[in-house]
Design an enzyme around this catalytic site. Structure first.
Site, PDB file in Angstrom:
ATOM      1  CB  CYS A 157       6.023  29.702  72.772  1.00 16.25           C
ATOM      2  SG  CYS A 157       7.264  29.689  74.097  1.00 16.25           S
ATOM      3  CG  HIS A 194       6.799  34.182  71.189  1.00 16.23           C
ATOM      4  ND1 HIS A 194       5.498  34.026  71.613  1.00 16.23           N
ATOM      5  CD2 HIS A 194       7.572  33.567  72.124  1.00 16.23           C
ATOM      6  CE1 HIS A 194       5.478  33.371  72.749  1.00 16.23           C
ATOM      7  NE2 HIS A 194       6.726  33.072  73.085  1.00 16.23           N
ATOM      8  CD  GLU A 220       3.841  36.028  69.137  1.00 13.50           C
ATOM      9  OE1 GLU A 220       4.111  36.022  70.356  1.00 13.50           O
ATOM     10  OE2 GLU A 220       4.037  35.040  68.393  1.00 13.50           O
TER      11      GLU A 220
END
Length: 242
Positions: A116, A219, A221
């Site tokens: 990001c 994102h 993750e």
């Protein structure tokens, strides 16, 4: 997955907040899944306070670096972007530290993954520019600040054929979450676009001149797709060779 004894040490940059909320004094912040995603992928996470004088030592210690996102923007003065848009909020100490870390890791040819705002910083460090506010610059733009939860997809991205990202994820498109109002404008010299949204917004970059240098606007993750898991696995595998 590597054993913890041999697992690569992965630095993660922190966000910073002013007094209020968690503490009456300035404090650092990072979502837990940034760290758990590293652990699940075979790495050992280490969070990095914003101490530019320690950057060179961190570079020596680390096997890989993740430049995280957060509630901030890169100062347009760093890429010749003119006056700050009204929506732009900078965190100069954070950016100074992350700049030093990215420069140091790339000089050492150690893996860097920008997420990001981390992807945006990576592009600027490499010499590229940014769109300061997508709604003012991209006609009929998607909702890049998605209204639904961040652990769900907000839109899809098309993966550029022949890129390292495509080789990693093994797909031509991915569902991604989206939480940004800025994006890459001019890609840095030597870097390449590896993902785009349907409105044309650049969603990923990479640089083949380094062992592992990839930035994505979403994102990963959150592991909302197998492509996200594959990206983390490839990053950790590259770091294990540092």
């Amino acid at each position: 997955m590597t054993s913890q004894a041999k697992a690569p040490l992965i630095g993660l940059t922190l966000d910073s907040e002013q007094p209020g909320g968690y503490s009456k004094f300035p404090w650092y912040a990072l979502r837990q899944n940034y760290c758990s995603a590293v652990t699940e992928s075979g790495g050992v996470p280490l969070v990095l306070p914003h101490e530019p004088t320690a950057a060179a030592r961190y570079v020596e210690l680390l096997d890989g670096l993740i430049v995280t996102g957060g509630a901030f923007d890169v100062d347009p003065a760093l890429f010749g972007g003119g006056a700050k848009h009204a929506t732009v909020t900078t965190k100069d100490a954070r950016t100074q530290f992350e700049w030093a870390m990215v420069k140091g890791m790339l000089a050492a040819d150690k893996p860097v993954l920008g997420i990001c705002g981390g992807q945006q910083l990576l592009n600027v460090v490499l010499g590229g520019t940014l769109i300061q506010h997508i709604p003012d610059a991209v006609p009929n733009a998607l909702a890049h600040e998605q209204p639904n939860p961040r652990n769900e997809a907000g839109h899809d991205v098309a993966i550029t054929p022949g890129t390292r990202l495509q080789a990693i994820v093994g797909r031509d498109a991915l569902p991604v979450n989206s939480a940004h109002h800025q994006a890459v404008q001019q890609v840095a010299h030597g870097a390449a676009i590896n993902a785009r949204a349907s409105d044309g917004v650049i969603e990923g970059i990479e640089h083949a001149g380094y062992r592992f240098c990839i930035g994505v606007q979403w994102h990963p993750e959150f592991f909302i797709s197998e492509g996200d898991r594959a990206l983390y696995a490839a990053f950790i595998a590259a770091a294990a060779k540092s």
